[in-house]
Design an enzyme around this catalytic site. Sequence first.
Site, PDB file in Angstrom:
ATOM      1  N   ASP A  20       4.836   4.599 -19.193  1.00  0.00           N
ATOM      2  CA  ASP A  20       3.480   5.163 -19.148  1.00  0.00           C
ATOM      3  C   ASP A  20       3.423   6.225 -18.054  1.00  0.00           C
ATOM      4  O   ASP A  20       2.513   6.253 -17.236  1.00  0.00           O
ATOM      5  CB  ASP A  20       2.475   4.043 -18.875  1.00  0.00           C
ATOM      6  CG  ASP A  20       1.029   4.461 -19.155  1.00  0.00           C
ATOM      7  OD1 ASP A  20       0.817   5.522 -19.789  1.00  0.00           O
ATOM      8  OD2 ASP A  20       0.107   3.744 -18.736  1.00  0.00           O
TER       9      ASP A  20
ATOM     10  N   TRP B  24       0.841  -1.202   0.000  1.00  0.00           N
ATOM     11  CA  TRP B  24       0.000   0.000   0.000  1.00  0.00           C
ATOM     12  C   TRP B  24       0.873   1.249   0.000  1.00  0.00           C
ATOM     13  O   TRP B  24       1.858   1.341   0.742  1.00  0.00           O
ATOM     14  CB  TRP B  24      -0.901  -0.011   1.234  1.00  0.00           C
ATOM     15  CG  TRP B  24      -1.759   1.222   1.351  1.00  0.00           C
ATOM     16  CD1 TRP B  24      -1.521   2.335   2.104  1.00  0.00           C
ATOM     17  CD2 TRP B  24      -3.002   1.458   0.676  1.00  0.00           C
ATOM     18  NE1 TRP B  24      -2.543   3.245   1.942  1.00  0.00           N
ATOM     19  CE2 TRP B  24      -3.460   2.731   1.069  1.00  0.00           C
ATOM     20  CE3 TRP B  24      -3.771   0.705  -0.214  1.00  0.00           C
ATOM     21  CZ2 TRP B  24      -4.651   3.270   0.605  1.00  0.00           C
ATOM     22  CZ3 TRP B  24      -4.955   1.241  -0.682  1.00  0.00           C
ATOM     23  CH2 TRP B  24      -5.387   2.511  -0.281  1.00  0.00           C
ATOM     24  N   LEU B  25       0.522   2.224  -0.841  1.00  0.00           N
ATOM     25  CA  LEU B  25       1.176   3.527  -0.839  1.00  0.00           C
ATOM     26  C   LEU B  25       0.183   4.561  -0.323  1.00  0.00           C
ATOM     27  O   LEU B  25      -0.908   4.688  -0.878  1.00  0.00           O
ATOM     28  CB  LEU B  25       1.631   3.918  -2.258  1.00  0.00           C
ATOM     29  CG  LEU B  25       2.657   3.018  -2.937  1.00  0.00           C
ATOM     30  CD1 LEU B  25       2.978   3.558  -4.323  1.00  0.00           C
ATOM     31  CD2 LEU B  25       3.913   2.889  -2.106  1.00  0.00           C
TER      32      LEU B  25
END
Length: 313
Positions: free
Chosen positions: A212, A97-98
């Site tokens: 991207d 998780w960030l």
Amino acid sequence: MTHPDTLSPWLTERLGMELVRCTPVGGGCIHSAWCLDLMDGSRLFAKTNAASALPLLEAEAEGLQALAVAAGEHGPLVPVPLACGLSGPVAILVLSWLDLEGGGSAAQVPQWRRLGAALAGLHRHSLTLTCAAGDRGGASFGWHRDNVIGAIPQRNGWDDDWGRFFVERRLAPQLEHLASSGTPLRQAQALLERAGQWLADHRPDACLVHGDLWSGNAAITSGGQGAIFDPAVYRGDREVDLAMARLFGGFPEAFFEGYTEAWPLPAGHEFRRDLYNLYHVLNHANLFGGSYLGQGQGEIKKLLSRGAAQERG
């Protein structure tokens, strides 16, 4: 969309973790995204889709792992792929998780400058490393497997000539896809022919690139560290990442200042920026149609005109 009942037993089996809560997270247009709250108080991030999408998630996991290798201790923060596989009809990718902060406020200027410098470090560091099984290091352009850009296949393989790679594996497939779907763009063949000539004398290093890197795929964490995610990696000209970072809203200017202070760009990068970004405009035309078709046509016309003037000058 999947149901938490699918994730819970799979998470326990694969990672030995007990799921307490599964909350949808917005932002994705291809996969469903989830915040996973665990019994031990920690949190993970998950993407899910139909089983047929497993290759997309596997390619993403490999790309993140490769970026993490190139980033080393001082590069951008990259989420860690923890598990990827099938649970019945559902494909699942679980990542660390960030805790992200939104926007590019003035208070975040130092963090964005550091992220730019960190990306320069990642690009340079990648030249000395093999970042994944099948990676050729900095010896050739491309990647050992095809992957995707958005939901459109991204053709890879290896080539020692950057200009040829970019024309044949990036621009040409997008233009062919548009033509086969009934929306061909005028002067497409002329653009392909001229693009190869414009890049003929450009000899970039074969860096590992994110591929991207628009503003939706990077952020500053609550701890003040710059993070990048959702890649479409390959070995290419580092300028492709800097070019896309100016598309679709763009990164704060501090990001570019930090990058160029760490590793300045060579002459001609402004013209190449528009050529490289044509790839992403064409990809959006294939994904969404509408105004992107007109934008792609306009960019082709502009590039041919500017290229002709440059050749005369």
